[in-house]
Design a protein around this motif. Structure first.
Motif, PDB file in Angstrom:
ATOM      1  N   ARG A  75      18.985 -33.470 -10.326  1.00 22.38           N
ATOM      2  CA  ARG A  75      19.175 -33.439  -8.943  1.00 22.38           C
ATOM      3  C   ARG A  75      18.690 -32.024  -8.370  1.00 22.38           C
ATOM      4  N   PRO A  76      17.504 -31.468  -8.091  1.00 24.83           N
ATOM      5  CA  PRO A  76      17.490 -30.151  -7.560  1.00 24.83           C
ATOM      6  C   PRO A  76      18.122 -30.093  -6.388  1.00 24.83           C
ATOM      7  N   ALA A  77      18.776 -28.703  -6.043  1.00 24.54           N
ATOM      8  CA  ALA A  77      19.415 -28.328  -4.789  1.00 24.54           C
ATOM      9  C   ALA A  77      18.510 -28.246  -3.724  1.00 24.54           C
ATOM     10  N   ALA A  78      17.222 -28.074  -3.820  1.00 27.19           N
ATOM     11  CA  ALA A  78      16.300 -27.746  -2.790  1.00 27.19           C
ATOM     12  C   ALA A  78      15.083 -27.900  -3.195  1.00 27.19           C
ATOM     13  N   TYR A  79      13.959 -27.863  -2.438  1.00 31.14           N
ATOM     14  CA  TYR A  79      12.557 -27.876  -3.077  1.00 31.14           C
ATOM     15  C   TYR A  79      11.640 -26.772  -2.448  1.00 31.14           C
ATOM     16  N   TRP A  80      10.645 -26.256  -2.916  1.00 29.16           N
ATOM     17  CA  TRP A  80       9.857 -25.284  -2.317  1.00 29.16           C
ATOM     18  C   TRP A  80       8.328 -25.931  -2.210  1.00 29.16           C
ATOM     19  N   SER A  81       7.770 -25.363  -1.099  1.00 29.41           N
ATOM     20  CA  SER A  81       6.318 -25.866  -0.968  1.00 29.41           C
ATOM     21  C   SER A  81       5.499 -24.570  -0.195  1.00 29.41           C
ATOM     22  N   PRO A  82       4.148 -24.553  -0.512  1.00 25.48           N
ATOM     23  CA  PRO A  82       3.509 -23.472   0.289  1.00 25.48           C
ATOM     24  C   PRO A  82       3.278 -23.723   1.572  1.00 25.48           C
ATOM     25  N   SER A  93      10.521 -28.174  -7.383  1.00 25.50           N
ATOM     26  CA  SER A  93      11.942 -27.689  -7.202  1.00 25.50           C
ATOM     27  C   SER A  93      12.387 -26.050  -6.892  1.00 25.50           C
ATOM     28  N   LEU A  94      13.397 -26.019  -6.294  1.00 24.72           N
ATOM     29  CA  LEU A  94      13.745 -24.467  -6.139  1.00 24.72           C
ATOM     30  C   LEU A  94      13.888 -23.546  -7.403  1.00 24.72           C
ATOM     31  N   THR A  95      14.392 -24.546  -8.366  1.00 24.25           N
ATOM     32  CA  THR A  95      14.753 -23.803  -9.733  1.00 24.25           C
ATOM     33  C   THR A  95      13.192 -23.627 -10.377  1.00 24.25           C
ATOM     34  N   LEU A  96      12.510 -24.336 -10.504  1.00 22.93           N
ATOM     35  CA  LEU A  96      11.003 -24.311 -10.938  1.00 22.93           C
ATOM     36  C   LEU A  96      10.322 -22.943 -10.246  1.00 22.93           C
ATOM     37  N   TRP A  97      10.536 -23.012  -8.700  1.00 19.61           N
ATOM     38  CA  TRP A  97       9.989 -21.884  -7.901  1.00 19.61           C
ATOM     39  C   TRP A  97      10.282 -20.545  -8.729  1.00 19.61           C
ATOM     40  N   PHE A  98      11.771 -20.467  -8.768  1.00 23.79           N
ATOM     41  CA  PHE A  98      12.423 -19.446  -9.504  1.00 23.79           C
ATOM     42  C   PHE A  98      11.848 -18.889 -10.747  1.00 23.79           C
ATOM     43  N   LEU A 265      24.637 -13.957 -11.628  1.00 23.19           N
ATOM     44  CA  LEU A 265      25.616 -14.681 -10.439  1.00 23.19           C
ATOM     45  C   LEU A 265      24.981 -14.961  -9.078  1.00 23.19           C
ATOM     46  N   ALA A 266      24.183 -14.247  -8.838  1.00 14.97           N
ATOM     47  CA  ALA A 266      23.466 -14.110  -7.539  1.00 14.97           C
ATOM     48  C   ALA A 266      22.337 -15.249  -7.442  1.00 14.97           C
ATOM     49  N   ALA A 267      21.906 -15.712  -8.610  1.00 18.30           N
ATOM     50  CA  ALA A 267      20.817 -16.782  -8.651  1.00 18.30           C
ATOM     51  C   ALA A 267      21.332 -18.101  -8.407  1.00 18.30           C
ATOM     52  N   ARG A 268      21.779 -18.241  -7.004  1.00 21.59           N
ATOM     53  CA  ARG A 268      22.124 -19.659  -6.602  1.00 21.59           C
ATOM     54  C   ARG A 268      21.439 -20.127  -5.781  1.00 21.59           C
ATOM     55  N   PRO A 269      21.402 -21.539  -5.565  1.00 19.32           N
ATOM     56  CA  PRO A 269      20.501 -21.912  -4.517  1.00 19.32           C
ATOM     57  C   PRO A 269      20.565 -21.437  -3.270  1.00 19.32           C
ATOM     58  N   VAL A 270      21.707 -20.983  -2.782  1.00 25.23           N
ATOM     59  CA  VAL A 270      21.790 -20.479  -1.285  1.00 25.23           C
ATOM     60  C   VAL A 270      21.025 -19.082  -1.045  1.00 25.23           C
ATOM     61  N   LEU A 272      18.535 -17.973  -3.469  1.00 29.85           N
ATOM     62  CA  LEU A 272      17.334 -18.281  -3.947  1.00 29.85           C
ATOM     63  C   LEU A 272      16.440 -19.039  -2.813  1.00 29.85           C
ATOM     64  N   ALA A 273      16.978 -19.357  -1.928  1.00 33.02           N
ATOM     65  CA  ALA A 273      16.331 -20.321  -0.888  1.00 33.02           C
ATOM     66  C   ALA A 273      15.921 -19.224   0.068  1.00 33.02           C
ATOM     67  N   GLN A 274      16.668 -18.423   0.477  1.00 28.65           N
ATOM     68  CA  GLN A 274      16.183 -17.298   1.329  1.00 28.65           C
ATOM     69  C   GLN A 274      15.113 -16.582   0.751  1.00 28.65           C
ATOM     70  N   ILE A 275      15.181 -16.299  -0.338  1.00 30.30           N
ATOM     71  CA  ILE A 275      13.948 -15.535  -0.873  1.00 30.30           C
ATOM     72  C   ILE A 275      12.758 -16.188  -0.995  1.00 30.30           C
TER      73      ILE A 275
END
Length: 284
Positions: A75-82, A93-98, A265-270, A272-275
Protein backbone atom coordinates in the motif's frame (compact mmCIF):
# COMPACT_ATOMS: atom_id res chain seq x y z
CA UNK A 1 23.81 -21.05 8.70
CA UNK A 2 25.60 -24.05 10.15
CA UNK A 3 25.83 -25.53 6.66
CA UNK A 4 27.51 -22.37 5.36
CA UNK A 5 30.05 -22.43 8.21
CA UNK A 6 30.82 -26.09 7.52
CA UNK A 7 31.23 -25.40 3.78
CA UNK A 8 33.47 -22.39 4.45
CA UNK A 9 35.63 -24.37 6.86
CA UNK A 10 35.94 -27.19 4.34
CA UNK A 11 36.96 -24.72 1.61
CA UNK A 12 39.69 -23.29 3.85
CA UNK A 13 41.04 -26.75 4.70
CA UNK A 14 41.05 -27.84 1.05
CA UNK A 15 42.81 -24.62 -0.04
CA UNK A 16 45.44 -25.03 2.68
CA UNK A 17 46.02 -28.65 1.63
CA UNK A 18 46.33 -27.69 -2.03
CA UNK A 19 49.00 -25.13 -1.18
CA UNK A 20 51.11 -27.89 0.39
CA UNK A 21 51.41 -29.51 -3.06
CA UNK A 22 54.58 -28.56 -4.90
CA UNK A 23 52.91 -27.85 -8.30
CA UNK A 24 50.51 -25.39 -6.70
CA UNK A 25 53.26 -23.78 -4.65
CA UNK A 26 55.17 -23.25 -7.90
CA UNK A 27 51.98 -21.91 -9.52
CA UNK A 28 51.51 -19.30 -6.78
CA UNK A 29 55.18 -18.36 -6.97
CA UNK A 30 54.90 -17.83 -10.74
CA UNK A 31 51.56 -16.03 -10.47
CA UNK A 32 51.48 -14.20 -7.10
CA UNK A 33 48.06 -12.67 -7.76
CA UNK A 34 48.94 -9.35 -9.40
CA UNK A 35 48.92 -9.08 -13.19
CA UNK A 36 51.36 -6.47 -14.60
CA UNK A 37 49.90 -3.10 -15.57
CA UNK A 38 50.48 -1.42 -18.95
CA UNK A 39 53.38 0.98 -19.21
CA UNK A 40 52.38 4.44 -18.05
CA UNK A 41 49.61 3.25 -15.75
CA UNK A 42 48.86 5.91 -13.10
CA UNK A 43 49.85 5.41 -9.50
CA UNK A 44 47.55 6.42 -6.68
CA UNK A 45 43.91 7.41 -6.41
CA UNK A 46 43.00 11.00 -7.41
CA UNK A 47 40.53 13.15 -5.49
CA UNK A 48 37.83 12.92 -8.16
CA UNK A 49 37.80 9.13 -7.83
CA UNK A 50 37.31 9.36 -4.07
CA UNK A 51 34.39 11.74 -4.57
CA UNK A 52 32.86 9.49 -7.23
CA UNK A 53 33.27 6.52 -4.91
CA UNK A 54 31.32 8.32 -2.17
CA UNK A 55 28.55 9.42 -4.55
CA UNK A 56 28.22 5.90 -5.92
CA UNK A 57 28.02 4.42 -2.41
CA UNK A 58 25.52 7.09 -1.31
CA UNK A 59 23.23 6.50 -4.29
CA UNK A 60 23.63 2.71 -4.32
CA UNK A 61 22.57 2.31 -0.68
CA UNK A 62 19.40 4.34 -1.31
CA UNK A 63 18.75 2.59 -4.65
CA UNK A 64 18.91 -0.86 -3.06
CA UNK A 65 16.69 0.26 -0.20
CA UNK A 66 14.07 1.90 -2.42
CA UNK A 67 14.23 -0.97 -4.93
CA UNK A 68 13.47 -3.47 -2.19
CA UNK A 69 10.62 -1.26 -0.98
CA UNK A 70 9.17 -1.13 -4.51
CA UNK A 71 9.32 -4.92 -4.67
CA UNK A 72 7.66 -5.50 -1.27
CA UNK A 73 5.36 -2.48 -0.94
CA UNK A 74 1.64 -3.33 -0.80
CA UNK A 75 0.00 0.00 0.00
CA UNK A 76 2.00 3.02 -1.23
CA UNK A 77 1.88 6.03 1.06
CA UNK A 78 1.35 8.34 -1.94
CA UNK A 79 1.49 8.49 -5.72
CA UNK A 80 3.34 10.76 -8.13
CA UNK A 81 2.24 11.83 -11.61
CA UNK A 82 3.69 14.38 -14.07
CA UNK A 83 1.97 17.77 -14.27
CA UNK A 84 1.59 17.40 -18.01
CA UNK A 85 1.08 13.71 -18.65
CA UNK A 86 1.96 12.43 -22.12
CA UNK A 87 0.61 9.41 -23.95
CA UNK A 88 1.56 6.26 -22.10
CA UNK A 89 2.52 8.00 -18.84
CA UNK A 90 0.93 6.74 -15.68
CA UNK A 91 0.70 7.44 -12.00
CA UNK A 92 3.40 5.66 -10.00
CA UNK A 93 4.02 5.16 -6.30
CA UNK A 94 6.12 7.74 -4.49
CA UNK A 95 8.61 4.97 -3.68
CA UNK A 96 8.98 4.09 -7.35
CA UNK A 97 9.42 7.77 -8.21
CA UNK A 98 12.20 7.97 -5.62
CA UNK A 99 13.85 4.82 -6.94
CA UNK A 100 13.77 6.01 -10.55
CA UNK A 101 15.04 9.47 -9.61
CA UNK A 102 17.98 7.90 -7.80
CA UNK A 103 18.61 5.67 -10.82
CA UNK A 104 18.89 8.71 -13.09
CA UNK A 105 21.36 10.39 -10.73
CA UNK A 106 23.34 7.14 -10.51
CA UNK A 107 23.52 6.85 -14.30
CA UNK A 108 24.72 10.46 -14.62
CA UNK A 109 27.33 9.84 -11.92
CA UNK A 110 28.38 6.64 -13.72
CA UNK A 111 28.79 8.38 -17.07
CA UNK A 112 30.98 11.06 -15.46
CA UNK A 113 32.98 8.32 -13.74
CA UNK A 114 33.63 6.35 -16.94
CA UNK A 115 34.57 9.48 -18.90
CA UNK A 116 37.09 10.49 -16.22
CA UNK A 117 38.30 6.90 -15.93
CA UNK A 118 39.42 6.88 -19.57
CA UNK A 119 40.48 10.53 -19.69
CA UNK A 120 42.95 10.09 -16.81
CA UNK A 121 44.23 6.60 -17.61
CA UNK A 122 42.74 5.13 -14.43
CA UNK A 123 40.98 2.55 -16.62
CA UNK A 124 44.26 0.63 -16.81
CA UNK A 125 43.88 -0.28 -13.14
CA UNK A 126 40.42 -1.88 -13.50
CA UNK A 127 40.37 -3.28 -17.05
CA UNK A 128 42.20 -6.56 -17.79
CA UNK A 129 44.92 -5.88 -20.34
CA UNK A 130 46.58 -9.31 -20.63
CA UNK A 131 45.68 -12.99 -20.28
CA UNK A 132 47.92 -13.13 -17.20
CA UNK A 133 44.94 -11.78 -15.29
CA UNK A 134 43.34 -15.25 -15.30
CA UNK A 135 46.06 -17.37 -13.63
CA UNK A 136 46.77 -14.51 -11.23
CA UNK A 137 43.08 -14.34 -10.33
CA UNK A 138 43.03 -18.09 -9.69
CA UNK A 139 46.11 -17.70 -7.50
CA UNK A 140 44.55 -14.81 -5.56
CA UNK A 141 41.34 -16.81 -5.02
CA UNK A 142 43.33 -19.78 -3.71
CA UNK A 143 45.24 -17.50 -1.34
CA UNK A 144 42.03 -15.87 -0.08
CA UNK A 145 40.45 -19.28 0.54
CA UNK A 146 43.52 -20.46 2.45
CA UNK A 147 43.30 -17.29 4.63
CA UNK A 148 46.91 -16.55 3.66
CA UNK A 149 45.79 -13.53 1.68
CA UNK A 150 47.74 -12.02 -1.23
CA UNK A 151 49.86 -8.95 -0.51
CA UNK A 152 47.72 -5.81 -0.89
CA UNK A 153 49.00 -2.62 -2.51
CA UNK A 154 45.90 -1.04 -4.02
CA UNK A 155 47.67 2.32 -4.27
CA UNK A 156 49.76 0.88 -7.12
CA UNK A 157 48.00 -2.23 -8.47
CA UNK A 158 44.89 -4.14 -7.43
CA UNK A 159 45.20 -7.91 -7.33
CA UNK A 160 43.82 -9.78 -10.34
CA UNK A 161 40.66 -10.94 -8.56
CA UNK A 162 39.89 -7.33 -7.60
CA UNK A 163 40.44 -6.19 -11.19
CA UNK A 164 37.99 -8.78 -12.51
CA UNK A 165 35.43 -7.87 -9.83
CA UNK A 166 35.74 -4.11 -10.52
CA UNK A 167 35.59 -4.66 -14.28
CA UNK A 168 32.47 -6.82 -13.96
CA UNK A 169 30.81 -4.28 -11.67
CA UNK A 170 31.61 -1.21 -13.80
CA UNK A 171 31.26 -2.57 -17.32
CA UNK A 172 28.78 -5.45 -16.97
CA UNK A 173 26.57 -5.15 -13.87
CA UNK A 174 26.15 -1.36 -13.98
CA UNK A 175 25.07 -1.22 -17.67
CA UNK A 176 22.69 -4.15 -17.08
CA UNK A 177 21.14 -2.32 -14.13
CA UNK A 178 20.75 0.82 -16.25
CA UNK A 179 19.22 -0.74 -19.38
CA UNK A 180 16.82 -2.94 -17.42
CA UNK A 181 15.84 -0.05 -15.16
CA UNK A 182 15.09 2.16 -18.16
CA UNK A 183 12.93 -0.58 -19.67
CA UNK A 184 10.81 -0.75 -16.52
CA UNK A 185 10.55 3.02 -16.07
CA UNK A 186 8.35 5.70 -17.56
CA UNK A 187 11.28 6.75 -19.77
CA UNK A 188 10.65 3.78 -22.05
CA UNK A 189 8.98 5.01 -25.26
CA UNK A 190 5.48 3.51 -25.30
CA UNK A 191 5.19 4.12 -29.06
CA UNK A 192 8.18 1.90 -29.88
CA UNK A 193 6.05 -1.21 -30.33
CA UNK A 194 8.62 -3.28 -32.22
CA UNK A 195 11.36 -2.51 -29.73
CA UNK A 196 8.98 -3.31 -26.90
CA UNK A 197 8.25 -6.72 -28.41
CA UNK A 198 11.97 -7.43 -28.86
CA UNK A 199 12.74 -6.35 -25.30
CA UNK A 200 9.75 -7.31 -23.12
CA UNK A 201 9.47 -5.85 -19.64
CA UNK A 202 9.36 -9.37 -18.16
CA UNK A 203 12.91 -9.95 -19.41
CA UNK A 204 14.07 -6.68 -17.84
CA UNK A 205 12.51 -7.65 -14.49
CA UNK A 206 14.11 -11.10 -14.64
CA UNK A 207 17.55 -9.49 -15.01
CA UNK A 208 17.16 -6.39 -12.83
CA UNK A 209 16.58 -8.10 -9.48
CA UNK A 210 19.53 -10.56 -9.72
CA UNK A 211 21.76 -7.63 -10.70
CA UNK A 212 20.65 -5.82 -7.54
CA UNK A 213 21.55 -8.91 -5.51
CA UNK A 214 24.96 -8.95 -7.21
CA UNK A 215 25.56 -5.37 -6.09
CA UNK A 216 24.56 -6.24 -2.51
CA UNK A 217 26.98 -9.19 -2.43
CA UNK A 218 29.73 -7.12 -4.04
CA UNK A 219 29.32 -4.31 -1.51
CA UNK A 220 29.37 -6.69 1.47
CA UNK A 221 32.47 -8.55 0.25
CA UNK A 222 34.20 -5.32 -0.84
CA UNK A 223 33.69 -3.52 2.47
CA UNK A 224 34.64 -6.64 4.46
CA UNK A 225 37.94 -7.00 2.61
CA UNK A 226 38.71 -3.28 2.87
CA UNK A 227 38.35 -3.50 6.64
CA UNK A 228 40.13 -6.86 6.97
CA UNK A 229 43.21 -6.14 4.82
CA UNK A 230 44.49 -2.97 6.46
CA UNK A 231 41.54 -0.70 7.15
CA UNK A 232 43.39 2.55 7.87
CA UNK A 233 45.62 2.31 4.81
CA UNK A 234 42.79 1.23 2.50
CA UNK A 235 40.47 3.99 3.71
CA UNK A 236 43.27 6.50 3.29
CA UNK A 237 43.69 5.39 -0.33
CA UNK A 238 40.08 6.12 -1.26
CA UNK A 239 39.04 8.84 1.16
CA UNK A 240 42.31 10.47 2.21
CA UNK A 241 44.05 10.48 -1.18
CA UNK A 242 47.33 9.25 0.32
CA UNK A 243 49.28 6.04 0.79
CA UNK A 244 49.74 6.27 4.53
CA UNK A 245 48.59 4.63 7.73
CA UNK A 246 46.81 7.31 9.73
CA UNK A 247 43.27 8.25 10.71
CA UNK A 248 42.52 10.82 8.00
CA UNK A 249 40.69 8.47 5.65
CA UNK A 250 38.88 6.79 8.53
CA UNK A 251 37.33 10.03 9.76
CA UNK A 252 36.31 11.09 6.26
CA UNK A 253 34.80 7.64 5.73
CA UNK A 254 32.97 7.91 9.06
CA UNK A 255 31.57 11.31 8.06
CA UNK A 256 30.36 9.80 4.77
CA UNK A 257 28.53 7.08 6.70
CA UNK A 258 26.80 9.76 8.79
CA UNK A 259 25.64 11.49 5.58
CA UNK A 260 24.36 8.20 4.15
CA UNK A 261 22.58 7.33 7.40
CA UNK A 262 20.99 10.79 7.53
CA UNK A 263 19.72 10.37 3.95
CA UNK A 264 18.38 6.92 4.83
CA UNK A 265 16.42 8.32 7.78
CA UNK A 266 15.21 11.34 5.81
CA UNK A 267 13.87 9.24 2.93
CA UNK A 268 10.35 9.13 4.38
CA UNK A 269 7.12 9.81 2.49
CA UNK A 270 6.58 13.18 4.18
CA UNK A 271 10.00 14.38 2.98
CA UNK A 272 9.95 12.67 -0.41
CA UNK A 273 6.53 14.14 -1.18
CA UNK A 274 7.87 17.68 -0.83
CA UNK A 275 10.73 16.94 -3.23
CA UNK A 276 8.52 15.06 -5.67
CA UNK A 277 6.13 18.04 -5.93
CA UNK A 278 8.92 19.98 -7.63
CA UNK A 279 8.48 17.78 -10.72
CA UNK A 280 4.86 16.64 -10.56
CA UNK A 281 1.71 16.09 -8.54
CA UNK A 282 1.66 14.01 -5.37
CA UNK A 283 -1.50 12.59 -3.87
CA UNK A 284 -3.30 9.50 -2.75
Amino acid sequence: MIGLLVAASAAVLVARWLLTLEPLRDFVAAYPGHAPLPEGAPVGIPGWLGWQHFMNAFLMVLIVRSGWQVRTERRPAAYWSPRRPKDGTRRISLTLWFHQSLDLLWVVNGVVFVVLLFATGQWMRVVPTSWEILPNAASALLQYLSLDWPTENGWVNYNALQVLAYFTTIFVAAPLAAVTGIRMSGLWPSTARRLTRLYPVELARAIHFPVMLYFVVFIVVHVSLVLATGALRNLNHMYGGQDAVNWTGFWIFSASLVVIAAAWLAARPVVLAQIARLSGEVGR
